[in-house]
Design an enzyme around this catalytic site. Structure first.
Site, PDB file in Angstrom:
ATOM      1  N   LYS A   1     -11.062 -10.550  -7.364  1.00 45.20           N
ATOM      2  CA  LYS A   1     -11.902 -10.926  -6.244  1.00 45.20           C
ATOM      3  C   LYS A   1     -13.216 -10.129  -6.304  1.00 45.20           C
ATOM      4  CE  LYS A   1     -11.419 -11.234  -1.244  1.00 45.20           C
ATOM      5  NZ  LYS A   1     -10.555 -11.102  -0.098  1.00 45.20           N
TER       6      LYS A   1
ATOM      7  N   LYS B   1       0.837  -1.212   0.000  1.00 42.54           N
ATOM      8  CA  LYS B   1       0.000   0.000   0.000  1.00 42.54           C
ATOM      9  C   LYS B   1       0.869   1.258   0.000  1.00 42.54           C
ATOM     10  CE  LYS B   1      -4.289  -1.853   1.686  1.00 42.54           C
ATOM     11  NZ  LYS B   1      -4.988  -2.368   2.829  1.00 42.54           N
TER      12      LYS B   1
ATOM     13  N   LYS C   1     -17.252  -4.698  -4.233  1.00 44.67           N
ATOM     14  CA  LYS C   1     -18.133  -3.585  -4.596  1.00 44.67           C
ATOM     15  C   LYS C   1     -17.393  -2.519  -5.366  1.00 44.67           C
ATOM     16  CE  LYS C   1     -21.896  -2.769  -1.565  1.00 44.67           C
ATOM     17  NZ  LYS C   1     -22.371  -2.107  -0.352  1.00 44.67           N
TER      18      LYS C   1
END
Ligand code: SF4
Length: 325
Positions: free
Chosen positions: A193, A113, A196
């Site tokens: 994966k 990240k 949303k």
């Protein structure tokens, strides 16, 4: 015999999708039979990456509605929101005093990240595994259901618990991983994966029509371009979802695909039917729970009360061992 204690937390992502159900929620429901379970919506964790908090409360509510309708039982399990039991922040601070910085800097997800968004690396991101450890061991959970990708985080939680126990006194059990049987569910794009944010999902609470509409957009075997081409179910994500929603017809669908006896449009319609049939009782329960005014809030308040009792006892013990009382 004493039951083991399970802890698991999930971010408040609002309405849940079938990937959440197959990958986690159905396992949560099963675990209630064997364990004392504590399931938490981790709103503070969400702040490590969330900039816009406007939808936080509605996301928590919608998520809890789905959990309850899917079978999480507030009579058997403790269901609550992380920030409603503030002792977790206290334990996070105390654990941060025993956690070497090098351990956190080596966490693969932190490195990833930090590389992807170097302009947005906050302490909360680095300290995430410490807060996650506090979540688990505050309740002295001995079992944590995880996917393989989360194993390094759990190993770190075990190391932090062990370090505390060695430095002060054996207060915490070292939590064990319980690998979920179906941890990764691909989205309708067949590549990523289900999520949303990638808009490749099917909400559990979607209407039958919306479910069918979304299933029809699913990617299939990329080499099956014409109806008469034989397909390869083993590379098709629609077929993978048939494993969960049309298990009785699986073999037949596979054979028909290979012989071009069925086209992808009809195959997807069968999948949509299977999903809608499986979700019908869930959707009815959800509507009934939604109609009970104040019920979700009651469940969360009761869960926080019960979690608070355990948390307070642990914090007291920790402070005694650290000579803070
Ligand atoms: S027929 Fe079904 S299993 Fe075969 S490629 Fe099409 S969608 Fe996939």
């Amino acid at each position: 015999m004493m039951k083991g204690r399970v802890f698991s937390g999930a971010r408040p992502t609002g309405r849940q999708h079938i990937g959440n159900y197959l990958g986690a929620i159905q396992n949560y429901v099963e675990l209630q039979k064997e364990y004392d379970c504590i399931y938490c919506i981790v709103d503070i964790h969400a702040l490590t990456t969330m900039e816009d908090v406007a939808g936080m409360q509605s996301n928590i509510r919608e998520m809890m509605l789905d959990w309850l309708a899917a079978g999480l039982d507030p009579e058997r399990s403790i269901l609550f929101v992380q920030s409603h039991v503030p002792q977790v922040m206290e334990l996070h601070t105390l654990l941060s005093m025993v956690t070497p910085l090098g351990w956190l800097l080596r966490v693969p997800t932190f490195k990833e990240k930090a590389r992807m968004q170097p302009q947005n690396v906050k302490y909360g991101l680095l300290g995430y595994p410490v807060l996650m450890t506090a979540d688990i061991i505050l309740y002295k959970a001995d079992t944590v259901p995880v996917g393989e990708d989360q194993l390094p985080h759990l190993e770190l939680a075990r190391e932090i618990a062990r370090r505390f126990n060695n430095l002060f006194a054996p207060v915490f059990p070292e939590p064990q991983a319980k690998l979920t049987p179906y941890p990764l569910v691909l989205g309708l794009d067949g590549v990523n994966k289900m999520s949303k944010s990638l808009d490749n999902h099917i909400e559990m609470a979607a209407t039958p029509e919306e479910t069918q509409r979304r299933v029809m957009t699913a990617f299939t075997d990329p080499e099956r371009r014409y109806r008469q081409d034989p397909g390869r179910p083993e590379v098709c994500n629609v077929y993978r979802l048939h494993h969960s929603y049309n298990v009785d017809r699986l073999e037949g669908i596979g054979q028909q695909c290979r012989s071009a006896g069925i086209g992808c449009v009809d195959c997807k319609k069968l999948l949509a039917q299977g999903i809608n049939t499986a979700l019908e009782p869930f959707r009815e329960r959800r509507a009934a729970i939604t109609a009970r005014s104040g019920y979700v809030e009651e469940v969360l308040a009761d869960g926080a009360r019960r979690a608070h009792v355990i948390a307070e006892k642990t914090i007291r013990e920790v402070k005694e061992k650290m000579n803070l009382l």
